[in-house]
Write a protein that holds these residues in place. Structure first.
Motif, PDB file in Angstrom:
ATOM      1  N   LEU A  19      11.503  71.575  42.969  1.00 11.44           N
ATOM      2  CA  LEU A  19      12.219  71.140  44.086  1.00 11.44           C
ATOM      3  C   LEU A  19      13.428  70.967  43.182  1.00 11.44           C
ATOM      4  O   LEU A  19      13.431  70.379  42.109  1.00 11.44           O
ATOM      5  CB  LEU A  19      12.011  69.704  44.844  1.00 11.44           C
ATOM      6  CG  LEU A  19      11.113  69.870  45.933  1.00 11.44           C
ATOM      7  CD1 LEU A  19      10.424  68.531  46.214  1.00 11.44           C
ATOM      8  CD2 LEU A  19      11.291  70.666  47.067  1.00 11.44           C
ATOM      9  N   HIS A  20      14.661  71.467  43.926  1.00 10.48           N
ATOM     10  CA  HIS A  20      15.889  71.472  43.047  1.00 10.48           C
ATOM     11  C   HIS A  20      16.934  70.730  44.066  1.00 10.48           C
ATOM     12  O   HIS A  20      17.006  70.895  45.287  1.00 10.48           O
ATOM     13  CB  HIS A  20      16.401  72.685  42.634  1.00 10.48           C
ATOM     14  CG  HIS A  20      15.803  73.465  41.598  1.00 10.48           C
ATOM     15  ND1 HIS A  20      14.292  73.917  41.954  1.00 10.48           N
ATOM     16  CD2 HIS A  20      15.960  73.506  40.474  1.00 10.48           C
ATOM     17  CE1 HIS A  20      13.864  74.244  40.731  1.00 10.48           C
ATOM     18  NE2 HIS A  20      14.982  74.134  39.678  1.00 10.48           N
ATOM     19  N   VAL A  21      17.980  69.851  43.461  1.00  4.36           N
ATOM     20  CA  VAL A  21      19.078  69.250  44.224  1.00  4.36           C
ATOM     21  C   VAL A  21      20.304  69.554  43.808  1.00  4.36           C
ATOM     22  O   VAL A  21      20.398  69.709  42.626  1.00  4.36           O
ATOM     23  CB  VAL A  21      18.659  67.734  44.123  1.00  4.36           C
ATOM     24  CG1 VAL A  21      19.667  67.010  45.123  1.00  4.36           C
ATOM     25  CG2 VAL A  21      17.319  67.381  44.659  1.00  4.36           C
ATOM     26  N   THR A  22      21.283  69.808  44.516  1.00  2.46           N
ATOM     27  CA  THR A  22      22.528  69.786  44.224  1.00  2.46           C
ATOM     28  C   THR A  22      23.457  69.318  45.055  1.00  2.46           C
ATOM     29  O   THR A  22      23.309  68.934  46.363  1.00  2.46           O
ATOM     30  CB  THR A  22      22.907  71.392  43.780  1.00  2.46           C
ATOM     31  OG1 THR A  22      24.278  71.535  43.079  1.00  2.46           O
ATOM     32  CG2 THR A  22      23.096  72.071  45.230  1.00  2.46           C
ATOM     33  N   ALA A  23      24.962  69.031  44.839  1.00  2.00           N
ATOM     34  CA  ALA A  23      25.815  68.499  45.631  1.00  2.00           C
ATOM     35  C   ALA A  23      26.962  69.661  45.588  1.00  2.00           C
ATOM     36  O   ALA A  23      27.379  70.162  44.683  1.00  2.00           O
ATOM     37  CB  ALA A  23      26.390  67.337  45.213  1.00  2.00           C
ATOM     38  N   THR A  24      27.560  69.674  46.898  1.00  2.00           N
ATOM     39  CA  THR A  24      28.819  70.429  47.079  1.00  2.00           C
ATOM     40  C   THR A  24      29.667  69.730  48.000  1.00  2.00           C
ATOM     41  O   THR A  24      29.173  68.691  48.486  1.00  2.00           O
ATOM     42  CB  THR A  24      28.470  71.796  47.887  1.00  2.00           C
ATOM     43  OG1 THR A  24      28.087  71.663  49.115  1.00  2.00           O
ATOM     44  CG2 THR A  24      27.406  72.782  46.783  1.00  2.00           C
ATOM     45  N   PRO A  25      30.932  70.007  48.466  1.00  2.00           N
ATOM     46  CA  PRO A  25      31.715  69.265  49.298  1.00  2.00           C
ATOM     47  C   PRO A  25      31.005  69.290  50.979  1.00  2.00           C
ATOM     48  O   PRO A  25      31.487  68.360  51.453  1.00  2.00           O
ATOM     49  CB  PRO A  25      32.792  70.194  49.154  1.00  2.00           C
ATOM     50  CG  PRO A  25      32.922  70.872  47.977  1.00  2.00           C
ATOM     51  CD  PRO A  25      31.684  71.027  47.479  1.00  2.00           C
ATOM     52  N   THR A  26      30.169  70.155  51.049  1.00  3.19           N
ATOM     53  CA  THR A  26      29.502  70.067  52.320  1.00  3.19           C
ATOM     54  C   THR A  26      28.105  69.172  52.409  1.00  3.19           C
ATOM     55  O   THR A  26      27.812  69.054  53.544  1.00  3.19           O
ATOM     56  CB  THR A  26      29.091  71.340  52.970  1.00  3.19           C
ATOM     57  OG1 THR A  26      28.039  72.092  51.936  1.00  3.19           O
ATOM     58  CG2 THR A  26      30.300  72.351  53.172  1.00  3.19           C
ATOM     59  N   GLY A  27      27.772  68.515  51.547  1.00  4.87           N
ATOM     60  CA  GLY A  27      26.671  67.706  51.235  1.00  4.87           C
ATOM     61  C   GLY A  27      25.772  67.859  50.232  1.00  4.87           C
ATOM     62  O   GLY A  27      26.030  68.512  49.392  1.00  4.87           O
ATOM     63  N   ILE A  28      24.632  67.368  50.535  1.00  5.32           N
ATOM     64  CA  ILE A  28      23.380  67.275  49.320  1.00  5.32           C
ATOM     65  C   ILE A  28      22.577  68.412  49.811  1.00  5.32           C
ATOM     66  O   ILE A  28      21.934  68.485  50.985  1.00  5.32           O
ATOM     67  CB  ILE A  28      22.732  65.957  49.264  1.00  5.32           C
ATOM     68  CG1 ILE A  28      23.973  64.797  48.925  1.00  5.32           C
ATOM     69  CG2 ILE A  28      21.583  65.814  48.002  1.00  5.32           C
ATOM     70  CD1 ILE A  28      24.714  64.714  47.828  1.00  5.32           C
ATOM     71  N   HIS A  29      21.893  69.102  48.712  1.00  2.00           N
ATOM     72  CA  HIS A  29      21.125  70.266  49.354  1.00  2.00           C
ATOM     73  C   HIS A  29      19.921  70.224  48.311  1.00  2.00           C
ATOM     74  O   HIS A  29      19.958  69.771  47.248  1.00  2.00           O
ATOM     75  CB  HIS A  29      21.988  71.556  48.887  1.00  2.00           C
ATOM     76  CG  HIS A  29      23.353  71.711  49.500  1.00  2.00           C
ATOM     77  ND1 HIS A  29      23.540  72.163  50.535  1.00  2.00           N
ATOM     78  CD2 HIS A  29      24.563  71.377  48.570  1.00  2.00           C
ATOM     79  CE1 HIS A  29      24.936  71.865  51.031  1.00  2.00           C
ATOM     80  NE2 HIS A  29      25.442  71.612  49.634  1.00  2.00           N
ATOM     81  N   LEU A  30      18.756  70.645  49.077  1.00  2.00           N
ATOM     82  CA  LEU A  30      17.273  70.527  48.488  1.00  2.00           C
ATOM     83  C   LEU A  30      16.941  71.739  48.768  1.00  2.00           C
ATOM     84  O   LEU A  30      16.991  72.276  49.769  1.00  2.00           O
ATOM     85  CB  LEU A  30      16.706  69.456  49.264  1.00  2.00           C
ATOM     86  CG  LEU A  30      15.427  69.166  48.597  1.00  2.00           C
ATOM     87  CD1 LEU A  30      15.155  68.475  47.267  1.00  2.00           C
ATOM     88  CD2 LEU A  30      14.375  68.053  49.714  1.00  2.00           C
ATOM     89  N   THR A  31      16.380  72.548  47.787  1.00  2.00           N
ATOM     90  CA  THR A  31      15.335  73.636  48.039  1.00  2.00           C
ATOM     91  C   THR A  31      14.360  73.762  46.861  1.00  2.00           C
ATOM     92  O   THR A  31      14.137  72.696  46.038  1.00  2.00           O
ATOM     93  CB  THR A  31      16.286  74.877  47.590  1.00  2.00           C
ATOM     94  OG1 THR A  31      15.708  76.068  48.245  1.00  2.00           O
ATOM     95  CG2 THR A  31      16.717  74.967  46.168  1.00  2.00           C
TER      96      THR A  31
END
Length: 132
Positions: A19-31
Protein backbone atom coordinates in the motif's frame (compact mmCIF):
# COMPACT_ATOMS: atom_id res chain seq x y z
CA UNK A 1 1.68 18.42 -13.60
CA UNK A 2 4.23 17.81 -10.82
CA UNK A 3 5.07 14.22 -10.02
CA UNK A 4 3.99 12.89 -6.65
CA UNK A 5 6.08 10.82 -4.31
CA UNK A 6 4.34 7.74 -2.96
CA UNK A 7 5.30 6.46 0.50
CA UNK A 8 4.98 2.88 1.67
CA UNK A 9 5.51 1.46 5.12
CA UNK A 10 9.09 0.67 6.03
CA UNK A 11 7.72 -2.69 7.22
CA UNK A 12 7.08 -3.59 3.58
CA UNK A 13 10.11 -5.31 2.09
CA UNK A 14 12.40 -3.55 -0.37
CA UNK A 15 10.98 -3.73 -3.86
CA UNK A 16 7.79 -5.46 -2.70
CA UNK A 17 4.36 -4.32 -3.78
CA UNK A 18 2.55 -2.62 -0.89
CA UNK A 19 0.00 0.00 0.00
CA UNK A 20 1.27 3.46 -0.91
CA UNK A 21 0.12 6.89 0.31
CA UNK A 22 0.66 10.37 -1.13
CA UNK A 23 -0.80 13.85 -0.79
CA UNK A 24 -1.75 16.32 -3.51
CA UNK A 25 -3.77 19.54 -3.41
CA UNK A 26 -6.90 17.42 -4.05
CA UNK A 27 -6.49 15.08 -1.06
CA UNK A 28 -4.75 12.07 0.41
CA UNK A 29 -4.42 9.11 -1.97
CA UNK A 30 -4.03 5.41 -1.18
CA UNK A 31 -3.19 2.72 -3.72
CA UNK A 32 -1.80 -0.81 -3.88
CA UNK A 33 1.11 -1.05 -6.28
CA UNK A 34 0.16 -4.58 -7.34
CA UNK A 35 -3.60 -3.95 -7.65
CA UNK A 36 -4.39 -4.95 -11.24
CA UNK A 37 -7.24 -2.39 -11.39
CA UNK A 38 -4.88 0.47 -10.54
CA UNK A 39 -7.47 1.97 -8.18
CA UNK A 40 -6.54 5.07 -6.24
CA UNK A 41 -8.66 5.93 -3.22
CA UNK A 42 -8.82 9.69 -2.60
CA UNK A 43 -9.89 11.05 0.77
CA UNK A 44 -9.46 14.08 3.02
CA UNK A 45 -6.70 14.52 5.60
CA UNK A 46 -9.43 14.34 8.28
CA UNK A 47 -10.79 11.01 7.03
CA UNK A 48 -7.28 9.62 6.63
CA UNK A 49 -6.46 10.80 10.16
CA UNK A 50 -9.55 8.97 11.44
CA UNK A 51 -8.28 5.80 9.74
CA UNK A 52 -4.87 6.19 11.40
CA UNK A 53 -6.48 6.80 14.80
CA UNK A 54 -8.71 3.74 14.46
CA UNK A 55 -5.85 1.48 13.38
CA UNK A 56 -3.65 2.66 16.25
CA UNK A 57 -6.49 1.98 18.71
CA UNK A 58 -7.30 -1.41 17.13
CA UNK A 59 -10.84 -0.23 16.39
CA UNK A 60 -12.92 -0.29 13.22
CA UNK A 61 -12.48 2.79 11.01
CA UNK A 62 -15.67 4.52 9.85
CA UNK A 63 -14.90 6.94 7.01
CA UNK A 64 -12.55 4.49 5.29
CA UNK A 65 -13.82 0.94 5.47
CA UNK A 66 -11.68 -2.18 5.42
CA UNK A 67 -13.21 -5.51 4.40
CA UNK A 68 -11.37 -8.74 5.12
CA UNK A 69 -12.06 -11.92 3.18
CA UNK A 70 -12.34 -14.95 5.45
CA UNK A 71 -9.22 -17.06 5.77
CA UNK A 72 -5.84 -16.95 7.44
CA UNK A 73 -3.66 -17.12 4.33
CA UNK A 74 -1.37 -14.03 4.09
CA UNK A 75 -2.53 -13.64 0.47
CA UNK A 76 -6.23 -13.43 1.44
CA UNK A 77 -7.70 -10.26 -0.13
CA UNK A 78 -8.36 -7.10 1.85
CA UNK A 79 -10.48 -4.37 0.26
CA UNK A 80 -10.27 -0.71 1.28
CA UNK A 81 -12.83 1.94 0.28
CA UNK A 82 -14.12 5.29 1.52
CA UNK A 83 -17.76 5.62 2.50
CA UNK A 84 -17.99 8.78 0.35
CA UNK A 85 -16.63 7.05 -2.77
CA UNK A 86 -18.04 3.50 -2.69
CA UNK A 87 -17.07 2.77 -6.30
CA UNK A 88 -13.33 3.06 -5.65
CA UNK A 89 -11.87 -0.04 -4.00
CA UNK A 90 -8.18 -0.64 -3.40
CA UNK A 91 -7.38 -4.34 -3.11
CA UNK A 92 -4.38 -5.66 -1.20
CA UNK A 93 -3.72 -8.78 0.86
CA UNK A 94 -3.42 -9.46 4.58
CA UNK A 95 0.38 -9.48 4.59
CA UNK A 96 0.63 -6.08 2.89
CA UNK A 97 -2.21 -4.69 5.02
CA UNK A 98 -0.38 -5.79 8.18
CA UNK A 99 2.82 -4.08 6.95
CA UNK A 100 0.79 -0.90 6.39
CA UNK A 101 -0.77 -1.13 9.87
CA UNK A 102 2.66 -1.60 11.47
CA UNK A 103 3.80 1.56 9.68
CA UNK A 104 0.67 3.38 10.89
CA UNK A 105 1.34 2.31 14.47
CA UNK A 106 4.95 3.50 14.13
CA UNK A 107 3.68 6.95 13.06
CA UNK A 108 5.05 6.73 9.51
CA UNK A 109 1.92 8.25 7.93
CA UNK A 110 0.91 10.79 10.58
CA UNK A 111 2.14 13.73 8.51
CA UNK A 112 -0.54 13.02 5.89
CA UNK A 113 -3.29 13.68 8.43
CA UNK A 114 -1.76 17.00 9.51
CA UNK A 115 -2.98 18.78 6.38
CA UNK A 116 -2.15 18.99 2.72
CA UNK A 117 0.36 21.81 2.99
CA UNK A 118 2.42 20.00 5.62
CA UNK A 119 2.08 16.60 3.95
CA UNK A 120 3.21 17.76 0.52
CA UNK A 121 6.10 19.81 1.86
CA UNK A 122 7.57 17.33 4.30
CA UNK A 123 9.62 14.28 3.39
CA UNK A 124 10.03 11.34 5.74
CA UNK A 125 13.40 9.62 5.93
CA UNK A 126 13.05 5.96 5.00
CA UNK A 127 13.43 3.47 7.83
CA UNK A 128 13.96 -0.23 7.48
CA UNK A 129 12.80 -2.89 9.90
CA UNK A 130 13.65 -6.55 10.08
CA UNK A 131 10.71 -8.77 10.83
CA UNK A 132 11.48 -12.17 12.26
Amino acid sequence: MPTVTWQKSSYCGEGEACLHVTATPTGIHLTESSDPTGSILTTTPTAFGALLTALKANTRPTSIQVAFTQGNDPKTPVRVHATGTPGTVVTTDRQKWEAFVLGVKAGEFDHFAEGLNDATARQVAPRHHCLA
